[in-house]
Design an enzyme around this catalytic site. Structure first.
Site, PDB file in Angstrom:
ATOM      1  N   ASP A 116      76.638  84.618  16.693  1.00  0.00           N
ATOM      2  CA  ASP A 116      77.462  85.572  17.430  1.00  0.00           C
ATOM      3  C   ASP A 116      77.329  86.976  16.836  1.00  0.00           C
ATOM      4  OD1 ASP A 116      79.796  86.334  19.201  1.00  0.00           O
ATOM      5  OD2 ASP A 116      80.635  86.768  17.222  1.00  0.00           O
ATOM      6  N   GLU A 125      72.693  86.379  19.705  1.00  0.00           N
ATOM      7  CA  GLU A 125      73.423  87.161  20.693  1.00  0.00           C
ATOM      8  C   GLU A 125      73.166  88.630  20.334  1.00  0.00           C
ATOM      9  OE1 GLU A 125      77.898  87.866  22.454  1.00  0.00           O
ATOM     10  OE2 GLU A 125      77.457  88.021  20.324  1.00  0.00           O
TER      11      GLU A 125
END
Length: 672
Positions: free
Chosen positions: A327, A381
């Site tokens: 993330d 990401e």
């Protein structure tokens, strides 16, 4: 000068060779240092075997790293939750604290904390390497819990070694993966949701919110306890069982891992753990994320790097995860976190704002992950398009297997919101969906959990809006819903068939889940009404959701069974802006789309390689809510353009409006 493959593939990087070389050199130097002095990277990433609470033959040993602490006490029922010199840790070298305790001190299930003292202050803390953290439902305070069951979990997945070239990812959140208005459990997910994912054809499950987080509504992105699976969903054994069952069903399981920041809570998190703000995090303002209200790790500290690498190793070894979706990688890469920054040329990536410490950490993490599990999947990401995200560290890259194509859902949102579909540009559509950096593979998606949150809209809701509430019965025709269903299908089909690696879907979006995600919070009176998935809508044969779910299942299973994503790249055959026809091929597969809102075209000529073709998938099929305008059994034979083979061959098709087709070239037996 040593060649760097990343630069060799992309000559525009040549002016920035110095910055790339410096990062590669630092990575190699640290790797050499670790290998020489610490017996290799895997050993270096073994902090979870040393720190925290561990049983040994005569009792228990507990260790913690807290260089600024002046005293540390274990507290629990054994001392009435008050500091007691009997349970005071001994200070060792390098900021390490240690205590050995008899067996009777702890039993499985006991709760405990730390009480840490420092100059001019003190406070309760949870161990940094706590493997289970539980919240008291009355006081709402968190405690570590001794987790050492008598019977260890028995894995049955030793023969599961997937080599998934094209991940088809089902993004899921255990807590909201049930229909009841409550927090779902690992067991419920295993029993009720795993079979759905298997039937739907997806080969990878991406679990969100696994690492413990104090606020449920953070979607798991404000992590407090990096080694503890969230206890609100069940026990560690129940999470292990979930992964084990998925493996038995042939599906890999990856998890969202959050190493881009940490929650700033102090009693249950890492912030000010030993009385200083910069033990785990950058000093000063750099240690605080200005947009996320959280703390930013100091990737330049060996102890922090060891903590995070140990975390990577822990989830793979202890829970058999098959990789990670990292993330917030963009936030890690730059000191400005990518905030309010437009990346318009290569100078923007190499303007001195890189956090080289973070770059090197990510290179080490990916090296470690693939050393532990060669077929692991690592996904970044990353939204800035940073060069080298998908290249191996030895080539000058960060080592991720895939980068999320975050521009694709943004493209779809803008297209749907700002432009009526009769004005959509076919060339631009194909370009946006198929573009990628030369060295990387990508995960394409039309929408993820981000688009389903309150404040945004899913694709189906942007297309149908309030009509969904009254016209989703198969007995109630509605032109707005007809348009929404047709476009929902072909948007997902073209996104998947242009993918340069893999594809992602958030749970429920495949059947057009009608409502947004809104976690319980003060603003909605702590309601779970929207923090769930209404699977019964897709199961109800009377509702149109079933059509969308059936189409997604047929689409995904076809992609898997036919290995449709193997041929690269996708080549454009035709883009007619007036007719809104877009055609491209991947090897023997031909994808045909008619985005025109009204006009269907008989005998439409499409330039193709000579041969015969058969339709494999047709979004106009009545099983998918289509209008049954194409005979599925027809074989289509090419013919010379203008009767002259020198002009090439064409395939003449009937292409209904708002329809997507997949055809395959059928081998013709040789006459020789």
């Amino acid at each position: 000068m040593k060649k760097i493959p990343l630069i060799e593939k992309d000559g525009w990087l040549a002016p920035h060779r110095g910055a790339i070389e410096a990062t590669v050199t630092e990575y190699n130097d640290i790797l050499d240092e670790i290998t020489d002095s610490r017996d290799g990277l895997v050993h270096f990433a073994g902090n979870h075997h040393f720190f925290g609470l561990h049983p040994y033959s005569e009792g228990w040993v507990f260790r913690e790293w807290a260089p600024n602490a002046s005293a540390i006490f274990l507290i629990g029922d054994f001392c009435d939750w008050k500091p007691n010199k009997t349970y005071r840790l001994q200070q060792k070298d390098h900021g390490i604290w240690e205590i050995f305790l008899p067996k009777i001190t702890f039993k499985h299930g006991d709760y405990f904390k730390l009480f840490v003292e420092w100059e001019f202050g003190s406070g309760f803390r949870l161990p940094a390497y706590a493997r289970r953290v539980v919240q008291d439902p009355e006081t709402l305070l968190f405690s570590a819990q001794v987790w050492h069951p008598e019977e260890p979990f028995i894995w049955t997945d030793k023969d599961f070694h997937p080599e998934i070239k094209h991940p088809l990812i089902y993004e899921a959140h255990v807590g909201m993966a049930q229909e009841d208005e409550k927090v779902g459990t690992y067991n419920e997910f295993t029993e009720k949701v795993l079979p759905r994912i298997k039937e739907a054809g997806y080969n990878v499950i991406q679990l969100m919110a696994v690492q413990e987080h104090p606020y449920y509504g953070s979607f798991g992105y404000h992590v407090s306890n990096f080694f503890a699976p969230s206890s609100r969903f069940g026990t560690p054994e129940e999470l292990r069982n979930l992964v084990n069952k998925a493996h038995e069903m042939g599906m890999a399981v990856i998890m969202d891992i959050v190493h881009s920041h940490a929650v700033k809570n102090e009693e249950e998190g890492l912030s000010r753990f030993d009385g200083t703000l910069d033990q785990y995090f950058y000093p000063g303002g750099r240690g605080f994320h200005p947009a996320w209200d959280s703390r930013c790790f100091d990737y330049g500290k060996r102890e922090v790097v060891a903590f995070l690498l140990s975390n990577c190793r822990y989830w793979i070894e202890e829970f058999h995860f098959d990789g990670y979706r990292f993330d917030g990688v963009t936030s890690m890469l730059y000191t400005h976190h990518g905030l309010e920054k437009a990346f318009t040329n290569y100078n923007d990536y190499f303007d001195g704002s890189q956090d080289r410490n973070a770059l090197v950490y990510l290179m080490l993490a990916n090296h470690l992950i693939h050393q532990l599990k060669p077929h692991a999947i690592s996904i970044a990401e990353e939204m800035s398009g940073f060069p080298g995200v998908g290249a191996p560290p030895e080539d000058g890259g960060l080592g991720f297997d895939f980068r999320l194509s975050m521009g694709v859902p943004d493209f779809w949102i803008k297209l749907i919101k700002d432009h009526p579909d009769e004005t959509w540009n076919m060339q631009a559509l194909f370009h946006e969906l198929s573009q990628h950096r030369p060295e990387e593979r990508t995960i394409s998606y039309a929408e993820s959990h981000d688009q389903a949150l309150v404040g945004d809209k899913t694709i189906i809701f942007r297309l149908a809006d309030k009509e969904m509430y009254d016209f989703m019965s198969k007995e109630t025709p509605n032109l707005i819903i007809d348009r929404a269903i047709s476009l929902h299908k072909i948007i997902r089909l073209i996104t998947l068939t242009t993918a340069n690696g893999g594809y992602l879907n958030f749970m429920g979006n495949e059947f057009g889940h009608p409502e947004w995600i809104d976690f319980p919070r003060e603003g909605n009176n702590w309601s779970y009404k929207y923090a769930r998935r209404q699977w019964s809508l897709a199961d109800d044969k009377k509702l149109k959701y079933e059509w969308l779910g059936s189409f997604d299942q047929a689409m995904v299973n076809l992609i898997v069974n036919e290995h449709l994503l193997d041929p690269l790249p996708a080549y454009l055959n035709l883009a007619n802006e007036t007719d809104k026809i877009l055609v491209f091929n991947r090897g023997d597969f031909l994808m045909v789309f008619n985005f025109h809102p009204e006009t269907s075209f008989p005998d439409y000529g499409i330039p193709v390689a000579p041969g015969k073709y058969k339709i494999l998938l047709n979004s106009d099929n009545p099983e998918f809510g289509g209008f049954d305008r194409i005979d599925p059994d027809i074989l289509y034979f090419t013919e010379p353009v203008g009767g002259n083979p020198n002009n090439g061959h064409q395939l003449k098709l009937y292409i209904p409006n708002r329809t997507g087709l997949i055809l395959k070239k059928i081998p013709t037996p040789s006459i020789y």
